[in-house]
Each structure stands twice: as C-alpha cells, then as structure tokens.
Scaffold this active site. Sequence first.
Site, PDB file in Angstrom:
ATOM      1  N   CYS A 113       0.904  -0.976  -0.198  1.00 50.39           N
ATOM      2  CA  CYS A 113      -0.013   0.028   0.173  1.00 50.39           C
ATOM      3  C   CYS A 113       0.807   1.218   0.130  1.00 50.39           C
ATOM      4  O   CYS A 113       1.706   1.481  -0.761  1.00 50.39           O
ATOM      5  CB  CYS A 113      -0.887  -0.099   1.101  1.00 50.39           C
ATOM      6  SG  CYS A 113      -2.342   1.069   0.916  1.00 50.39           S
ATOM      7  N   HIS A 114       0.500   2.210   0.976  1.00 49.63           N
ATOM      8  CA  HIS A 114       1.261   3.320   1.110  1.00 49.63           C
ATOM      9  C   HIS A 114       2.946   3.186   1.453  1.00 49.63           C
ATOM     10  O   HIS A 114       3.744   4.134   1.490  1.00 49.63           O
ATOM     11  CB  HIS A 114       0.879   4.411   2.036  1.00 49.63           C
ATOM     12  CG  HIS A 114      -0.459   5.106   1.305  1.00 49.63           C
ATOM     13  ND1 HIS A 114      -1.818   4.300   1.225  1.00 49.63           N
ATOM     14  CD2 HIS A 114      -0.633   6.167   0.749  1.00 49.63           C
ATOM     15  CE1 HIS A 114      -2.797   4.887   0.729  1.00 49.63           C
ATOM     16  NE2 HIS A 114      -2.087   6.116   0.434  1.00 49.63           N
TER      17      HIS A 114
END
Length: 180
Positions: A113-114
């Site tokens: 993800c991030h």
Amino acid sequence: MEQQASPRKIAFLVAAEGIEQVELTQPWEALKAAGWQPELLSPESGEVQAYNHLDKGDTFPVDQTVGQARPEDYSALVLPGGVANPDALRMDKDAVAFVRDYMASERPVAAICHAIWTLVEAECVKGRTLTSWPSLETDVRNAGGDWVDREVAIDGNLITSRNPDDIPAFNKALLDALDQ
C-alpha cells in the site's frame, strides 16, 4: 564482512502510529505460522498505534528501535502501509537509512500500500517495477520506478502489493521468497 541474518528473524518497520492494522497483523501471523520470528521495529520504544482505516485499532509493543537495529540481523524486511505510517517513517533518518541499507542486502523486502513512500524516500525504486496504492503511481514514476497495477509485483528482492485485499498474494510471495 557482513554477518548472516539470524536464521528466522523478520523485521517489521513501522512508525509510532497510523499503521494499517491488517497490513501488520496478517503478514505477521502468516510468518509466525511458517516458523519465522517477527520483530517490531519503530523509531521510538514503547507501543505503536494501529488503525482500521481511519478508526483506532490495537496497540503493539515495539521490540527494538530502528536506530538500534542492524539490517544484517534479519532475513527479511516488511513495511506495512497506512497513510500516516510511511509518511512519518520517511521523515525519520534512522528508518530511511535502515530501509536503504536493507535494500542493498538483496534479502527480501516486502512493502504494501502506502509503505512504498518509505522506499521512495530511501531512493530504492529507481529502475524497479512495483505496485502500491494507486495514488502513489506518480511518486513512484517521479522516483524512477515503473508502477504497475497488479496484486503483487516482484522485482528481484522487492515484493510489493496495492492494498489489504492483496494480502493473501503478498504473504504467499514473501513466504516463497524466504523459502529460496
């Protein structure tokens, strides 16, 4: 001469808060079930605060600060996501240095993800193919990486995934890399 990693230790690097809980707990449990020993690293000692998207989740005890940790003591590095987590890590010089040094070791690095933001800050995406949460596509491209939209992207020792829905494939790719 670099010492070999402890045979079964896996570093999970997170900030003090903002960690997406399932991106920490599900890979952690999968690794434990396979006989690995996960350890939680953070810039500060004490506990870290996880989140279930925007709602506070559980807290988790830090095993060691990243400033004290040595990359060579771990067989793999896992970077869970959450928006605030990697944004805070990329501002911590010890965390960025640990990631940069770990990537150079060529042992598995798995980011979801991030968490890719920390890899961008550590200047570790140039020439690499990776995936992430879609809003990071421009960041990856600006850092010289090739962003793809797929469940898992594997480029050498780097394993990346987009979001919590990809965790089963992410876990499989990490466990496969550790079995090599």
